[in-house]
Design an enzyme around this catalytic site. Structure first.
Site, PDB file in Angstrom:
ATOM      1  CB  THR A 214      -0.936   0.012   1.214  1.00 27.19           C
ATOM      2  OG1 THR A 214      -1.752  -1.152   1.167  1.00 27.19           O
ATOM      3  CG2 THR A 214      -1.826   1.246   1.217  1.00 27.19           C
ATOM      4  CB  SER A 220      -8.868  -0.440  -2.881  1.00 28.99           C
ATOM      5  OG  SER A 220      -9.326  -0.443  -1.558  1.00 28.99           O
ATOM      6  CD1 TRP A 246      -1.217   4.065   7.537  1.00 26.13           C
ATOM      7  CD2 TRP A 246      -2.522   3.615   5.809  1.00 26.13           C
ATOM      8  NE1 TRP A 246      -1.919   5.212   7.252  1.00 26.13           N
ATOM      9  CE2 TRP A 246      -2.743   4.961   6.189  1.00 26.13           C
ATOM     10  CE3 TRP A 246      -3.247   3.108   4.736  1.00 26.13           C
ATOM     11  CZ2 TRP A 246      -3.643   5.791   5.534  1.00 26.13           C
ATOM     12  CZ3 TRP A 246      -4.147   3.924   4.086  1.00 26.13           C
ATOM     13  CH2 TRP A 246      -4.341   5.250   4.480  1.00 26.13           C
ATOM     14  CG  PHE A 458      -6.392  -4.718   7.672  1.00 20.59           C
ATOM     15  CD1 PHE A 458      -5.368  -4.479   8.562  1.00 20.59           C
ATOM     16  CD2 PHE A 458      -7.297  -5.719   7.977  1.00 20.59           C
ATOM     17  CE1 PHE A 458      -5.257  -5.225   9.737  1.00 20.59           C
ATOM     18  CE2 PHE A 458      -7.203  -6.462   9.127  1.00 20.59           C
ATOM     19  CZ  PHE A 458      -6.164  -6.218  10.017  1.00 20.59           C
ATOM     20  CD  GLU A 459      -5.823 -10.666   4.683  1.00 22.91           C
ATOM     21  OE1 GLU A 459      -6.134 -11.823   4.354  1.00 22.91           O
ATOM     22  OE2 GLU A 459      -5.245 -10.379   5.733  1.00 22.91           O
ATOM     23  N   GLY A 460      -8.360  -6.049   1.970  1.00 23.49           N
ATOM     24  CA  GLY A 460      -9.504  -5.923   1.086  1.00 23.49           C
ATOM     25  C   GLY A 460     -10.661  -5.270   1.806  1.00 23.49           C
ATOM     26  CG  ASN A 462     -15.607  -6.079   4.778  1.00 21.43           C
ATOM     27  OD1 ASN A 462     -14.486  -6.571   4.605  1.00 21.43           O
ATOM     28  ND2 ASN A 462     -16.321  -6.324   5.855  1.00 21.43           N
ATOM     29  CD  GLN A 557     -19.212   1.016  -7.703  1.00 21.72           C
ATOM     30  OE1 GLN A 557     -19.138   1.356  -6.530  1.00 21.72           O
ATOM     31  NE2 GLN A 557     -18.217   1.165  -8.556  1.00 21.72           N
TER      32      GLN A 557
END
Length: 649
Positions: A214, A220, A246, A458-460, A462, A557
């Site tokens: 990042t 993202s 981060w 984090f880690e994607g 939601n 979306q």
């Protein structure tokens, strides 16, 4: 020839289908995957909620790909049982005994040696705790034994991660950033020489690892990273320049998996293009520094910093996974490690449930203990349902990975979304059950709630992962609709009649969907029927949505988000039914209790699915989404809320 079945099929002729496979192209899905990749090592951008998805027209003469992925086949209204039924059971007795021997010492260590509240206060994991974790082998859980690790499978590791995360989320972040993603790339893509050089010290905890993806302008949207690596004139090393933000373990890491762009000139055109590439970077290479530890809302014990690379010389043999394969490396690392978050948060929920039960059965109000009141009972049951489903998802994913299932990115993304949102729900309800006591630091719950907030980011993030799951499914359907269009063009009677028959049965209400009940225990059949109906209706709805919006679905979306929600409900229904069936077949003493949890979950999920399907096809909802877009633009233009204050000043 005027067969009604043929007519039903011909209504999906070329003009209607209109190359619907281009709705969500490979490029769109790849971009969505990159948008879903805000790494574990970073508390990702919270303002990146509406990415611009790129479109690339694909060839129309390619065959549609096939997949055994349960989630992808939902989008076609199909029930693909291979990866869910029966619920996997991959550990033999020796493997179970091996991991059982590790559980008690680790549990005892956390109970006696670690003080999560103290770590939170001092914003550090004390050295004696870190050393204790190293002695327990926690930093090399999945490193092969011959390279100094414990050599555990994913399922074995999941059981230990569940314990660690249930006790201290900050430590779980430190350990996860180290091995779930920090050096996971070396395990997955490293050469033998790279593994021999780095893994022994990493497994022992002698070296700590971090994952550096990042950047300030690339959260993202991982593909847009700016850090550069240029080959030296002698061709012996790359010179790395850039910064990462981060980064968990950023201030204490010795080894970094770093992603950078390599500028490369095309031999024919001379045009320079960037190739995203992964590198193994040692701090001792020089030119690697970090900023001060970030002040965070939660997981304060974990170390999070900015990391700078200034003329850092990285040997060419430290390229990880090949030049230009950085995106592939990053996505595989993140997908491979997501099961750890799912099972870990299941452990956190168990902790909160135990605390809530203990409090509720001892807290007296209005003459009786509060566990006897309906509103508290409902909270406890809903907490237990979410924990059960999360645990089912996590160990399904871990064991399928051990089975060698190759395609699990959507299932992993759903697990991450569901686990992080369920854990937040469970901790919030636990605090509510505790009343004022839950708000006090002494309960320990307020710390865990703060720690949990980042897991939805984090880690994607939601929001992005929902889009990723939905767009990946839509792309899969699009490729098959393209095949149908080609059948119509070439007048392939078998294909046309087959599709026409399926649609006719749906239209006249004869189809109730696939027979899920063939695979589940008889007490669960009412819930299985609900899942069958839901899969059938979902497949039909996806087809209608694609026909209505075509390639412009990428811009809808409001709709795509709810398609993601439907997918999550379908997958959680199936996973919990599979696990509960496994419990019945193995005469697990809690099977009846499990089946009652599953029944409530499936019935309520069925209602949510139908409500969402009705919503995305409702013109009034579509009109509201346009209105919301307009209102949001007005707020952004004013940079504030718009209404005049009621006092007029």
């Amino acid at each position: 020839m005027n067969s009604p079945l043929l007519n039903a099929g011909c209504r999906l002729g070329p003009s209607c289908i209109s190359l619907l496979s281009r709705v969500v192209t490979h490029r769109t899905a790849t971009t969505a995957a990159s948008l879903a990749s805000s790494p574990n090592t970073s508390e990702s951008h919270t303002n990146e909620q509406k990415p611009k998805l790129k479109e690339k027209v694909v060839r129309t003469d390619t065959k549609p790909r096939t997949s055994n992925s349960f989630v992808l086949n939902l989008y076609r209204g199909q029930f693909q049982p291979d990866e869910l039924f029966p619920y996997p059971n991959v550990l033999n007795e020796e493997q179970k005994d091996n991991v059982k021997m590790l559980i008690d010492p680790i549990w005892k260590f956390f109970e006696e040696k670690n003080d999560a509240a103290k770590n939170d206060m001092i914003e550090k994991i004390p050295d004696e705790v870190m050393n204790g974790l190293k002695e327990q082998g926690v930093f090399g859980i999945q490193v092969p034994v011959e390279l100094g690790g414990l050599g555990l499978t994913n399922a074995q590791a999941a059981r230990l991660i569940e314990i660690v995360t249930g006790h201290d989320l900050a430590i779980s972040i430190c350990v996860g950033a180290h091995q779930s993603i920090g050096f996971k790339g070396i395990l997955l893509f490293g050469t033998d020489a790279q593994k021999q050089k780095y893994l022994p010290k990493l497994a022992a905890g002698e070296h700590i690892a971090a994952f550096a993806l990042t950047e300030p302008a690339a959260g993202s949207d991982a593909i847009s990273i700016k850090t550069k690596a240029e080959l030296s004139p002698d061709g012996k090393h790359y010179v790395l320049n850039g910064s990462k933000i981060w980064i968990s373990n950023g201030g204490i890491a010795d080894i970094f998996t770093v992603f950078a762009q390599i500028p490369t000139a095309d031999d024919k055109t001379g045009q320079v293009e960037s190739k995203m590439t992964a590198f193994i970077v040692e701090r001792k290479f020089g030119g690697v520094t970090n900023g001060p530890a970030e002040k965070k809302m939660g997981i304060k014990g974990s170390n999070t910093t900015e990391v700078f690379f200034e003329d850092c010389k990285v040997p060419v043999e430290n390229v990880l996974g090949g030049v230009g394969n950085g995106f592939k490396v990053a996505m595989n690392i993140l997908n491979n490690g997501r099961f750890g978050m799912v099972v870990g948060l299941s452990g956190t929920m168990k902790m909160a449930i135990r605390k809530s039960i203990d409090f509720a059965k001892n807290r007296r109000q209005f003459g009786r203990t509060i566990d006897t009141y309906g509103n508290v009972q409902e909270k406890l049951v809903r907490m237990a349902m979410r924990q059960y489903v999360t645990e089912s998802l996590g160990f399904l994913l871990a064991q399928n990975m051990d089975r060698g299932i190759p395609e699990y990115q959507c299932e992993a993304a759903i697990g991450k979304i569901f686990a992080s949102e369920s854990a937040w729900y469970v901790l919030d309800e636990a605090i509510q059950i505790h009343g004022g006591m839950g708000f006090m630091r002494s309960s320990g719950l307020e710390r865990v709630l703060r720690d949990l907030r980042v897991f939805r980011i984090f880690e994607g993030a939601n929001d992005i992962l929902r889009l990723f799951v939905a767009f990946t499914g839509l792309q899969y359907v699009g490729s098959h609709l393209r095949e149908l269009q080609n059948a119509v063009k070439s007048f392939n009677l078998n294909a046309i009649v087959g599709e026409g028959s399926k649609r006719l049965r749906r239209n006249i209400g004869m189809s109730t969907g696939p027979n899920v009940n063939e695979y589940i225990h008889s007490p669960l059949h009412p819930s299985g029927l609900l899942l069958s109906k839901s899969i059938n209706r979902f497949g039909s709805t996806i087809e209608q949505i694609l026909m209505k919006y075509g390639k412009t679905i990428r811009d809808e979306q409001f709709i795509v988000h709810r398609i993601g929600d439907i997918t999550i409900d379908l997958f959680t229904m199936a996973a919990s039914l599979s696990r509960c069936t496994h419990s019945f077949k193995n005469q697990v003493p809690t099977a009846i209790h499990e089946s009652n949890l599953v029944r409530i979950w499936c019935e309520e999920a069925y209602d949510r699915i139908n409500n969402n399907i009705n919503l995305i096809q409702n013109p009034e909802f579509i009109a509201r989404t346009k209105l919301m877009a307009q209102l949001a633009r007005e707020m952004v233009d004013k940079e504030s809320t718009v209404p005049v204050h009621p006092l007029g000043f």
